[in-house]
Write a protein that holds these residues in place. Structure first.
Motif, PDB file in Angstrom:
ATOM      1  N   ALA A  62      -4.426  -9.116  -8.674  1.00 27.23           N
ATOM      2  CA  ALA A  62      -4.265  -7.666  -8.793  1.00 27.23           C
ATOM      3  C   ALA A  62      -3.985  -7.254 -10.236  1.00 27.23           C
ATOM      4  O   ALA A  62      -4.475  -6.224 -10.712  1.00 27.23           O
ATOM      5  CB  ALA A  62      -3.133  -7.196  -7.878  1.00 27.23           C
ATOM      6  N   ILE A  63      -3.196  -8.073 -10.949  1.00 28.52           N
ATOM      7  CA  ILE A  63      -2.831  -7.742 -12.323  1.00 28.52           C
ATOM      8  C   ILE A  63      -4.045  -7.803 -13.238  1.00 28.52           C
ATOM      9  O   ILE A  63      -4.189  -6.997 -14.163  1.00 28.52           O
ATOM     10  CB  ILE A  63      -1.721  -8.689 -12.812  1.00 28.52           C
ATOM     11  CG1 ILE A  63      -0.438  -8.453 -12.006  1.00 28.52           C
ATOM     12  CG2 ILE A  63      -1.442  -8.500 -14.305  1.00 28.52           C
ATOM     13  CD1 ILE A  63       0.605  -9.534 -12.195  1.00 28.52           C
ATOM     14  N   THR A  64      -4.943  -8.751 -12.989  1.00 31.41           N
ATOM     15  CA  THR A  64      -6.118  -8.916 -13.854  1.00 31.41           C
ATOM     16  C   THR A  64      -7.360  -8.232 -13.281  1.00 31.41           C
ATOM     17  O   THR A  64      -8.454  -8.418 -13.811  1.00 31.41           O
ATOM     18  CB  THR A  64      -6.406 -10.416 -14.078  1.00 31.41           C
ATOM     19  OG1 THR A  64      -6.586 -11.060 -12.805  1.00 31.41           O
ATOM     20  CG2 THR A  64      -5.259 -11.078 -14.825  1.00 31.41           C
ATOM     21  N   HIS A  65      -7.190  -7.428 -12.253  1.00 31.15           N
ATOM     22  CA  HIS A  65      -8.344  -6.793 -11.604  1.00 31.15           C
ATOM     23  C   HIS A  65      -9.111  -5.895 -12.562  1.00 31.15           C
ATOM     24  O   HIS A  65     -10.355  -5.864 -12.545  1.00 31.15           O
ATOM     25  CB  HIS A  65      -7.872  -5.986 -10.391  1.00 31.15           C
ATOM     26  CG  HIS A  65      -8.974  -5.219  -9.718  1.00 31.15           C
ATOM     27  ND1 HIS A  65      -9.934  -5.828  -8.937  1.00 31.15           N
ATOM     28  CD2 HIS A  65      -9.284  -3.880  -9.736  1.00 31.15           C
ATOM     29  CE1 HIS A  65     -10.776  -4.915  -8.485  1.00 31.15           C
ATOM     30  NE2 HIS A  65     -10.413  -3.728  -8.949  1.00 31.15           N
ATOM     31  N   ALA A  81       4.147 -12.637 -11.311  1.00 26.44           N
ATOM     32  CA  ALA A  81       2.815 -12.747 -11.904  1.00 26.44           C
ATOM     33  C   ALA A  81       1.946 -13.735 -11.131  1.00 26.44           C
ATOM     34  O   ALA A  81       0.764 -13.473 -10.875  1.00 26.44           O
ATOM     35  CB  ALA A  81       2.924 -13.165 -13.365  1.00 26.44           C
ATOM     36  N   VAL A  82       2.526 -14.881 -10.753  1.00 20.10           N
ATOM     37  CA  VAL A  82       1.777 -15.869  -9.980  1.00 20.10           C
ATOM     38  C   VAL A  82       1.338 -15.278  -8.644  1.00 20.10           C
ATOM     39  O   VAL A  82       0.182 -15.438  -8.227  1.00 20.10           O
ATOM     40  CB  VAL A  82       2.628 -17.141  -9.765  1.00 20.10           C
ATOM     41  CG1 VAL A  82       1.996 -18.043  -8.714  1.00 20.10           C
ATOM     42  CG2 VAL A  82       2.807 -17.897 -11.078  1.00 20.10           C
ATOM     43  N   LEU A  97       4.095  -5.735 -12.483  1.00 20.95           N
ATOM     44  CA  LEU A  97       4.805  -6.826 -11.812  1.00 20.95           C
ATOM     45  C   LEU A  97       5.794  -6.330 -10.762  1.00 20.95           C
ATOM     46  O   LEU A  97       6.269  -7.131  -9.947  1.00 20.95           O
ATOM     47  CB  LEU A  97       5.570  -7.668 -12.833  1.00 20.95           C
ATOM     48  CG  LEU A  97       4.763  -8.356 -13.943  1.00 20.95           C
ATOM     49  CD1 LEU A  97       5.699  -9.103 -14.884  1.00 20.95           C
ATOM     50  CD2 LEU A  97       3.719  -9.295 -13.358  1.00 20.95           C
ATOM     51  N   GLY A  98       6.134  -5.052 -10.811  1.00 17.81           N
ATOM     52  CA  GLY A  98       7.228  -4.577  -9.975  1.00 17.81           C
ATOM     53  C   GLY A  98       8.534  -5.252 -10.357  1.00 17.81           C
ATOM     54  O   GLY A  98       9.395  -5.500  -9.515  1.00 17.81           O
ATOM     55  N   ILE A 101       2.004  -8.392 -21.246  1.00 19.34           N
ATOM     56  CA  ILE A 101       3.152  -7.726 -20.626  1.00 19.34           C
ATOM     57  C   ILE A 101       4.426  -8.152 -21.349  1.00 19.34           C
ATOM     58  O   ILE A 101       4.689  -9.343 -21.523  1.00 19.34           O
ATOM     59  CB  ILE A 101       3.274  -8.094 -19.131  1.00 19.34           C
ATOM     60  CG1 ILE A 101       1.984  -7.755 -18.377  1.00 19.34           C
ATOM     61  CG2 ILE A 101       4.457  -7.367 -18.500  1.00 19.34           C
ATOM     62  CD1 ILE A 101       1.980  -8.203 -16.928  1.00 19.34           C
ATOM     63  N   ASN A 102       5.224  -7.173 -21.763  1.00 17.44           N
ATOM     64  CA  ASN A 102       6.536  -7.443 -22.349  1.00 17.44           C
ATOM     65  C   ASN A 102       7.536  -7.854 -21.272  1.00 17.44           C
ATOM     66  O   ASN A 102       7.587  -7.240 -20.197  1.00 17.44           O
ATOM     67  CB  ASN A 102       7.090  -6.188 -23.039  1.00 17.44           C
ATOM     68  CG  ASN A 102       6.465  -5.928 -24.382  1.00 17.44           C
ATOM     69  OD1 ASN A 102       5.823  -6.785 -24.963  1.00 17.44           O
ATOM     70  ND2 ASN A 102       6.651  -4.712 -24.891  1.00 17.44           N
TER      71      ASN A 102
END
Length: 336
Positions: A242-245, A236-237, A303-304, A252-253
């Protein structure tokens, strides 16, 4: 890259800090040591104090202006304690958290990872699995503090103040595989911790709740290795933008995607230890629910990430840490 880890001297926060170090990310730890351990900060940049202390947070950012992301693991987490002391839980988990958000915004730290909880979910009565859009049902003050703070975070993110990823943990077990850190309390309240205690004491394990609508009447949980949780934070870091784009607030669980009942956990524990475990059936604890397990498609997509460690791995690492804990921390100083 640097990250600020609030609550970084606790069980999960210190494990995340270890994973950061292993990934060439520098953790800066803020912890008031109410439940965290100073020993978990050895060799790490550490500030002792509270997340609501604005002067201290300002000093941290003045001395580390290259902090890009904050990880908020600072919270009280024991469900029965929250039932007995709701005011304390709302103060620590909500009121102080709001002040921390203000301090982050003032110091232009826009990225926040929040340690949330699967305890806020209403389980699917068909199979007890939940995804990020499942309905919520908060049965304890602890769960309500997490759900309420998520609401605050969503509003703050939508206002453009912060970008937030809320990671809903399921049931952490295990320890740092290198045993740098682990569960720091002597008398844990969660099922596996109690099993380990009674196993060594030659006592019976209290199975709390046997009338839930699960396959064997005991509660169902998703036991995820804490090292896998830490790995998810690293992903996540590293991929925050990209995650918050597509939106400034994402949930996310973090779980294995497998449900394990408490009776099944007992069986797995017996298989790992090679000895039977006596059980005493008791009533449900106040604030407990039947439980749930994660649907983890979104974690894999964004997150992959997926959990790599087995239930048995978590049990083995918990047992290994138990054997080293008192030496590492000093038995006379361990909190109850």
């Amino acid at each position: 890259m640097k990250v600020l880890i609030a609550g970084g001297a606790g069980f999960i926060g210190s494990t995340i800090a270890s994973a950061c170090i292993d990934s060439n990310i520098t953790p800066v730890i803020l912890d008031n040591l109410a439940t965290g351990r100073r020993e978990f900060t050895r060799g790490r940049t550490f500030y002792e104090g509270d997340i609501c202390d604005g002067d201290l947070v300002d000093r941290i950012f003045a001395e580390h202006p290259d902090i890009e992301t904050a990880i908020d693991c600072a919270a009280l987490i024991v469900v029965p304690d929250s039932v007995a002391n709701p005011l304390g839980y709302y103060r620590e988990n909500v009121s102080k958290g709001i002040q921390f958000l203000e301090h982050l915004a003032r110091n232009n730290c826009r990225n926040l990872l929040f340690s949330s909880s699967a305890s806020i979910y209403q389980a699917d009565p068909e199979d007890f699995s939940v995804d990020e859009n499942s309905p919520l049902e908060t049965l304890s003050p602890y769960a309500r503090t997490k759900a309420l703070f998520e609401t605050i975070l969503r509003d703050v993110a939508e206002a453009g103040t912060l970008d937030v990823i809320s990671l809903r943990y399921f049931n952490p077990i295990g320890a740092d595989p290198q045993l740098r850190t682990g569960l720091q309390i002597r008398t844990p309240t969660h099922a596996l911790g109690k099993m380990i205690d009674v196993h060594h004491a030659g006592a019976a394990f209290p199975l709390t709740g046997t009338d839930y609508p699960t396959r064997d009447g005991s509660g169902i949980r998703d036991y995820v290795h804490v090292w896998d949780l830490a790995a998810a934070h690293i992903r996540a870091v590293q991929n925050f933008a990209a995650i918050t784009h597509d939106g400034p607030y994402r949930v996310i669980n973090l779980g294995t995607g497998r449900g394990t009942t408490v009776r099944e956990l007992v069986t797995a524990f017996e298989n790992v230890t090679g000895t039977p475990l006596a059980i005493t059936e008791t009533d449900r604890r106040p604030g407990d629910s039947a439980g749930a397990y994660a649907r983890v498609d979104l974690a894999q997509e964004l997150l992959g990430w997926k959990a790599e460690h087995s239930l048995e791995d978590g049990i083995r690492d918990s047992l290994r840490w138990y054997a080293e804990r008192d030496t590492a921390l000093g038995v006379s100083e361990l909190p109850g």
